[in-house]
Design an enzyme around this catalytic site. Structure first.
Site, mmCIF file in Angstrom:
data_model
loop_
_atom_site.group_PDB
_atom_site.id
_atom_site.type_symbol
_atom_site.label_atom_id
_atom_site.label_comp_id
_atom_site.label_asym_id
_atom_site.label_seq_id
_atom_site.Cartn_x
_atom_site.Cartn_y
_atom_site.Cartn_z
ATOM 1 N N LEU A 18 -28.501 -26.318 15.010
ATOM 2 C CA LEU A 18 -29.140 -26.795 13.779
ATOM 3 C C LEU A 18 -29.477 -28.275 13.878
ATOM 4 O O LEU A 18 -29.791 -28.913 12.870
ATOM 5 C CB LEU A 18 -28.200 -26.557 12.585
ATOM 6 N N LYS B 147 -32.117 -29.691 4.236
ATOM 7 C CA LYS B 147 -31.495 -30.409 3.112
ATOM 8 C C LYS B 147 -31.625 -31.928 3.208
ATOM 9 O O LYS B 147 -31.326 -32.625 2.262
ATOM 10 C CB LYS B 147 -30.042 -29.997 2.957
ATOM 11 N N ARG C 14 -24.121 -39.179 12.674
ATOM 12 C CA ARG C 14 -25.571 -39.124 12.510
ATOM 13 C C ARG C 14 -26.145 -40.458 12.045
ATOM 14 O O ARG C 14 -27.356 -40.660 12.118
ATOM 15 C CB ARG C 14 -25.926 -37.998 11.533
ATOM 16 N N TYR D 75 -11.647 -32.544 18.752
ATOM 17 C CA TYR D 75 -12.111 -32.488 17.366
ATOM 18 C C TYR D 75 -11.014 -32.942 16.398
ATOM 19 O O TYR D 75 -10.137 -32.176 16.004
ATOM 20 C CB TYR D 75 -12.625 -31.081 17.011
ATOM 21 N N GLN E 55 -21.943 -23.885 28.154
ATOM 22 C CA GLN E 55 -22.230 -24.308 26.780
ATOM 23 C C GLN E 55 -23.121 -25.537 26.868
ATOM 24 O O GLN E 55 -22.801 -26.503 27.572
ATOM 25 C CB GLN E 55 -20.921 -24.629 26.040
ATOM 26 N N ARG F 27 -27.511 -30.761 14.277
ATOM 27 C CA ARG F 27 -26.555 -31.476 13.416
ATOM 28 C C ARG F 27 -26.945 -31.435 11.932
ATOM 29 O O ARG F 27 -26.721 -32.402 11.213
ATOM 30 C CB ARG F 27 -26.392 -32.919 13.885
ATOM 31 N N TYR G 165 -25.017 -25.040 21.694
ATOM 32 C CA TYR G 165 -24.412 -25.876 20.644
ATOM 33 C C TYR G 165 -25.474 -26.724 19.970
ATOM 34 O O TYR G 165 -26.587 -26.851 20.474
ATOM 35 C CB TYR G 165 -23.211 -26.672 21.171
ATOM 36 N N ALA H 214 -20.069 -25.605 10.665
ATOM 37 C CA ALA H 214 -20.129 -25.416 9.205
ATOM 38 C C ALA H 214 -18.981 -26.150 8.550
ATOM 39 O O ALA H 214 -17.872 -26.169 9.063
ATOM 40 C CB ALA H 214 -20.061 -23.931 8.858
HETATM 41 N N1 LIG Z 1 -19.383 -28.800 24.197
HETATM 42 C C1 LIG Z 1 -19.830 -29.874 23.603
HETATM 43 O O1 LIG Z 1 -19.915 -30.970 24.171
HETATM 44 C C2 LIG Z 1 -20.285 -29.751 22.171
HETATM 45 C C3 LIG Z 1 -21.063 -30.780 21.578
HETATM 46 C C4 LIG Z 1 -21.472 -30.591 20.268
HETATM 47 C C5 LIG Z 1 -21.104 -29.462 19.569
HETATM 48 N N2 LIG Z 1 -20.328 -28.498 20.166
HETATM 49 C C6 LIG Z 1 -19.899 -27.275 19.450
HETATM 50 O O2 LIG Z 1 -21.012 -26.705 18.792
HETATM 51 C C7 LIG Z 1 -20.759 -26.629 17.381
HETATM 52 C C8 LIG Z 1 -22.066 -26.772 16.636
HETATM 53 O O3 LIG Z 1 -22.656 -28.052 16.859
HETATM 54 P P1 LIG Z 1 -22.632 -29.190 15.759
HETATM 55 O O4 LIG Z 1 -21.590 -28.838 14.738
HETATM 56 O O5 LIG Z 1 -22.551 -30.488 16.442
HETATM 57 O O6 LIG Z 1 -24.092 -29.129 15.139
HETATM 58 P P2 LIG Z 1 -24.888 -28.040 14.277
HETATM 59 O O7 LIG Z 1 -24.220 -26.723 14.330
HETATM 60 O O8 LIG Z 1 -26.289 -28.124 14.720
HETATM 61 O O9 LIG Z 1 -24.788 -28.654 12.802
HETATM 62 C C9 LIG Z 1 -23.609 -28.567 12.068
HETATM 63 C C10 LIG Z 1 -23.693 -29.397 10.796
HETATM 64 O O10 LIG Z 1 -24.893 -29.132 10.092
HETATM 65 C C11 LIG Z 1 -24.651 -29.066 8.685
HETATM 66 N N3 LIG Z 1 -24.948 -27.671 8.282
HETATM 67 C C12 LIG Z 1 -24.552 -26.543 8.933
HETATM 68 N N4 LIG Z 1 -25.030 -25.445 8.307
HETATM 69 C C13 LIG Z 1 -25.730 -25.874 7.263
HETATM 70 C C14 LIG Z 1 -26.461 -25.209 6.250
HETATM 71 N N5 LIG Z 1 -26.561 -23.885 6.224
HETATM 72 N N6 LIG Z 1 -27.084 -25.965 5.308
HETATM 73 C C15 LIG Z 1 -26.998 -27.312 5.336
HETATM 74 N N7 LIG Z 1 -26.313 -27.999 6.280
HETATM 75 C C16 LIG Z 1 -25.683 -27.288 7.230
HETATM 76 C C17 LIG Z 1 -23.170 -29.398 8.485
HETATM 77 O O11 LIG Z 1 -23.024 -30.809 8.284
HETATM 78 P P3 LIG Z 1 -23.399 -31.517 6.868
HETATM 79 O O12 LIG Z 1 -23.074 -30.539 5.794
HETATM 80 O O13 LIG Z 1 -22.609 -32.760 6.846
HETATM 81 O O14 LIG Z 1 -24.878 -31.805 6.978
HETATM 82 C C18 LIG Z 1 -22.572 -29.039 9.837
HETATM 83 O O15 LIG Z 1 -21.405 -29.748 10.120
HETATM 84 C C19 LIG Z 1 -19.698 -27.716 17.143
HETATM 85 O O16 LIG Z 1 -19.010 -27.535 15.917
HETATM 86 C C20 LIG Z 1 -18.852 -27.544 18.370
HETATM 87 O O17 LIG Z 1 -17.996 -26.415 18.237
HETATM 88 C C21 LIG Z 1 -19.927 -28.631 21.461
#
Ligand SMILES: NC(=O)c1ccc[n+]([C@@H]2O[C@H](COP(=O)([O-])OP(=O)(O)OC[C@H]3O[C@@H](n4cnc5c(N)ncnc54)[C@H](OP(=O)(O)O)[C@@H]3O)[C@@H](O)[C@H]2O)c1
Length: 324
Positions: free
Chosen positions: A216, A224, A237, A58, A177, A218, A213, A290
């Site tokens: 949401l 929004k 995205r 990251y 995960q 992404r 993971y 977040a």
């Molecule tokens: N192991 C793996 O291969 C792997 C892969 C992916 C993710 N992960 C882990 O899982 C975590 C979560 O996944 P992710 O971050 O990819 O996707 P996610 O949690 O589905 O979405 C996160 C994104 O959504 C938006 N968001 C979050 N909360 C919000 C709200 N309340 N209102 C409006 N927009 C909101 C933000 O981006 P914007 O504000 O720009 O829209 C945020 O960066 C990652 O941070 C990582 O730690 C692991």
């Protein structure tokens, strides 16, 4: 904040953890600011989120640096989940999974140093090896490092059911995960039955802890985004097919219906999406990414929805009507 034990461990984790990918500042657009990311981590701590999912990938370690700064002296009070095995090419542009013993050791040492800890609570293989290294060798190396006290629990990310079974032959796996949300449900086919009756070394079975993971999708499952939204090239995205064409429009239809329920209840769509994940069989915890404290404020509201019996039949019907 409600907590759940990661099965078979002594890790008592808030049902919503904070994902640190975006705070690395790479691939998530031009609006990531370290001071705001730090404020988001502080808000998470204040609201009872007690674990953080990060990775060397990251932002080439930048997420770790921001996280450590934000945690300050509270670092000792939280549970750190990190990852191992990803290696950048010489240019630092492309990453692949290298699970050779030498790279696992080097990557983990650098990780410990960046995080400023002697032991990582939950260390996860980021994704399956893209070289020829046998899994036996990789897991064997990790088990040695566990004995040396470098980490306590071992998780896998992005392994399918067969790979998971194979990994369990060579070491003790503590968690998986995997991607999971209202819009991405391949987990249910083979992984879900497997994690509910995961084979032990002695032939008995146990439940394997699962961390969802992208709960949401992404940010799509927050309400929004609209059909006309354009992401900059610097945001992953902009080339994610879930955000394009008929599939995106269908997803937006689901989100707008969820929005009506959310409005009636006075809760954010993001909270509904997270609570739905947390209610599914085999799901232990959700990792929500977040960028801001306000997003954290929305995530923690998922907890209050989990037991609202009159809410779920309508949400389950809406989710079932979505075909991606
Ligand atoms: N192991 C793996 O291969 C792997 C892969 C992916 C993710 N992960 C882990 O899982 C975590 C979560 O996944 P992710 O971050 O990819 O996707 P996610 O949690 O589905 O979405 C996160 C994104 O959504 C938006 N968001 C979050 N909360 C919000 C709200 N309340 N209102 C409006 N927009 C909101 C933000 O981006 P914007 O504000 O720009 O829209 C945020 O960066 C990652 O941070 C990582 O730690 C692991």
């Amino acid at each position: 904040m409600l907590r759940r034990k990661l099965p078979g461990t002594d890790l008592d984790l808030s049902v919503v953890g904070m994902g640190c990918w975006a705070m690395g500042g790479l691939w998530w657009g031009d609006d990531v600011r370290d001071d705001v990311s730090q404020a988001a981590v502080e808000r998470a701590l204040d609201l009872g989120i007690n674990w953080f999912d990060t990775a060397p990938l990251y932002g080439h370690g930048h997420a770790d640096e921001v996280l450590v700064r934000a945690l300050g002296s509270r670092k000792n009070d939280v549970i750190l989940a990190s990852k191992v095995g990803v290696r950048w090419d010489g240019e630092g542009q492309h990453a692949r999974s290298d699970l050779t013993p030498a790279w696992i050791r080097a990557d983990l040492e650098a990780n410990l140093k960046r995080l400023g800890v002697e032991t990582i609570d939950l260390l996860q293989i980021h994704w399956p090896c893209e070289l020829e290294t046998p899994l036996e060798e990789s897991i064997g190396t990790l088990e040695s490092l566990r004995k040396e006290g470098k980490f306590r629990y071992l998780g896998l990310c992005n392994y399918d059911a067969a790979e998971l079974r194979e990994a369990a032959r060579w070491g003790h796996i503590d968690s998986l995960q995997t991607p999971y949300s209202m819009l991405r449900r391949e987990f249910e086919a083979e992984l879900q039955p497997q994690v509910l009756a995961f084979p032990n070394e002695d032939g008995t079975t146990r439940q394997l802890g699962v961390l969802a993971y992208e709960p949401l999708c992404r940010g799509l499952l927050t309400g929004k985004y609209t059909a006309t939204h354009k992401f900059p090239d610097s945001d992953l995205r902009s080339h994610d097919e879930r955000w394009q064409g008929p599939r995106f429009l269908k997803a937006l239809t689901l989100v707008s219906r969820l929005g009506l329920v959310a409005k009636r209840r006075g809760v954010p769509v993001a909270a509904l999406a997270l609570a739905w994940v947390l209610r599914q069989p085999g799901m232990t915890l959700a990792i929500a990414g977040a960028k801001t404290p306000q997003q954290i404020d929305e995530h923690v509201q998922a907890v209050g929805l989990l037991d609202q019996a009159d809410l779920w039949p309508e949400i389950d019907r809406l989710v079932a009507s979505f075909r991606g």
